[in-house]
Design a protein around this motif. Sequence first.
Motif, mmCIF file in Angstrom:
data_model
loop_
_atom_site.group_PDB
_atom_site.id
_atom_site.type_symbol
_atom_site.label_atom_id
_atom_site.label_comp_id
_atom_site.label_asym_id
_atom_site.label_seq_id
_atom_site.Cartn_x
_atom_site.Cartn_y
_atom_site.Cartn_z
ATOM 1 N N GLU A 83 0.805 -1.218 0.000
ATOM 2 C CA GLU A 83 0.000 0.000 0.000
ATOM 3 C C GLU A 83 0.840 1.270 0.000
ATOM 4 O O GLU A 83 0.438 2.281 -0.578
ATOM 5 C CB GLU A 83 -0.948 -0.003 1.212
ATOM 6 C CG GLU A 83 -2.069 -1.023 1.106
ATOM 7 C CD GLU A 83 -2.929 -0.810 -0.144
ATOM 8 O OE1 GLU A 83 -3.247 0.363 -0.461
ATOM 9 O OE2 GLU A 83 -3.278 -1.809 -0.792
ATOM 10 N N ASP A 84 2.005 1.242 0.666
ATOM 11 C CA ASP A 84 2.837 2.450 0.671
ATOM 12 C C ASP A 84 3.341 2.782 -0.727
ATOM 13 O O ASP A 84 3.434 3.959 -1.110
ATOM 14 C CB ASP A 84 4.001 2.319 1.660
ATOM 15 C CG ASP A 84 4.944 1.171 1.339
ATOM 16 O OD1 ASP A 84 4.513 0.194 0.691
ATOM 17 O OD2 ASP A 84 6.117 1.253 1.753
ATOM 18 N N GLU A 87 0.476 4.258 -2.799
ATOM 19 C CA GLU A 87 0.233 5.650 -2.418
ATOM 20 C C GLU A 87 1.230 6.585 -3.093
ATOM 21 O O GLU A 87 0.867 7.658 -3.596
ATOM 22 C CB GLU A 87 0.312 5.800 -0.902
ATOM 23 C CG GLU A 87 0.154 7.219 -0.386
ATOM 24 C CD GLU A 87 -1.204 7.839 -0.673
ATOM 25 O OE1 GLU A 87 -1.346 9.052 -0.455
ATOM 26 O OE2 GLU A 87 -2.125 7.123 -1.124
ATOM 27 N N ARG A 90 0.363 6.974 -6.697
ATOM 28 C CA ARG A 90 -0.747 7.900 -6.877
ATOM 29 C C ARG A 90 -0.252 9.347 -6.879
ATOM 30 O O ARG A 90 -0.656 10.159 -7.708
ATOM 31 C CB ARG A 90 -1.779 7.706 -5.762
ATOM 32 C CG ARG A 90 -2.990 8.626 -5.876
ATOM 33 C CD ARG A 90 -3.839 8.591 -4.608
ATOM 34 N NE ARG A 90 -3.121 9.104 -3.452
ATOM 35 C CZ ARG A 90 -2.913 10.400 -3.211
ATOM 36 N NH1 ARG A 90 -3.370 11.319 -4.064
ATOM 37 N NH2 ARG A 90 -2.264 10.792 -2.128
ATOM 38 N N LYS A 91 0.634 9.649 -5.951
ATOM 39 C CA LYS A 91 1.178 11.012 -5.862
ATOM 40 C C LYS A 91 1.928 11.385 -7.136
ATOM 41 O O LYS A 91 1.796 12.507 -7.643
ATOM 42 C CB LYS A 91 2.102 11.127 -4.654
ATOM 43 C CG LYS A 91 1.434 10.941 -3.309
ATOM 44 C CD LYS A 91 2.482 10.959 -2.196
ATOM 45 C CE LYS A 91 1.906 10.626 -0.843
ATOM 46 N NZ LYS A 91 2.948 10.573 0.214
#
Length: 226
Positions: A83-84, A87, A90-91
């Motif tokens: 998940e990290d 994320e 996504r950024k």
Amino acid sequence: MAGKKALIVYAHQEPKSMNGSYKAVAVEELSKQGCSVTVSDLYEMQFEPRSTRKDIIGELYNPEQLNYGVEAFEAYKNGCLSEDLKEEHRKVIEAELVIFQFPLYWYSMPAILKGWMDRVLVQGFAFNIPKGSGSGLLKNKKALLSFTTGGNQAMYTKEGISGDISYVLWPMQFGILQFCGFDVLAPQICFAPEYAPLEERRQMLTSWEKRLKTIWEEKPIPCILE
């Protein structure tokens, strides 16, 4: 430039440092322009710099022998990265400008930032092979390195003890950013702030602030060695 989105990948332990000040100036100035600014504060996040089996959720593509590059590629395609990493992807996807803010360590970036590069810029997301240097997938995004040094500017010349700064920058600007498709902007280099008087440090920050006012208009530089 209202509506633009920027990501600052920040790698320093101390908010009161010159790197912390550069980051703060960038957030303030870009926000004033109406930009949406996201910061990945790697130390604050306790970002894991090591590429490990934990980055892949579920079964491995080849459970007999861990090949991280292959496994990360397959996991990215199948939505099975941790998940990290999702994320951070996504950024990056949302950003039109990515600023990497860090102190120069041993002619390179800090380990925590190198770990971000290793884990985030995986095949399938940032590049494809074997198409070579034109295989970058992060196109139409600007990126720049903004960093501090321990040595003064004269030390980073062809005649200086540390050699031409372009040799230090080439692996990062060409080998990573340009390879991944970024339009690489000229670096923002803050030479030896630790030894500069207060007024000179203020001028460094003012120069950075001034540059940021027109950063969206800048053209990419050639990432070559002469």
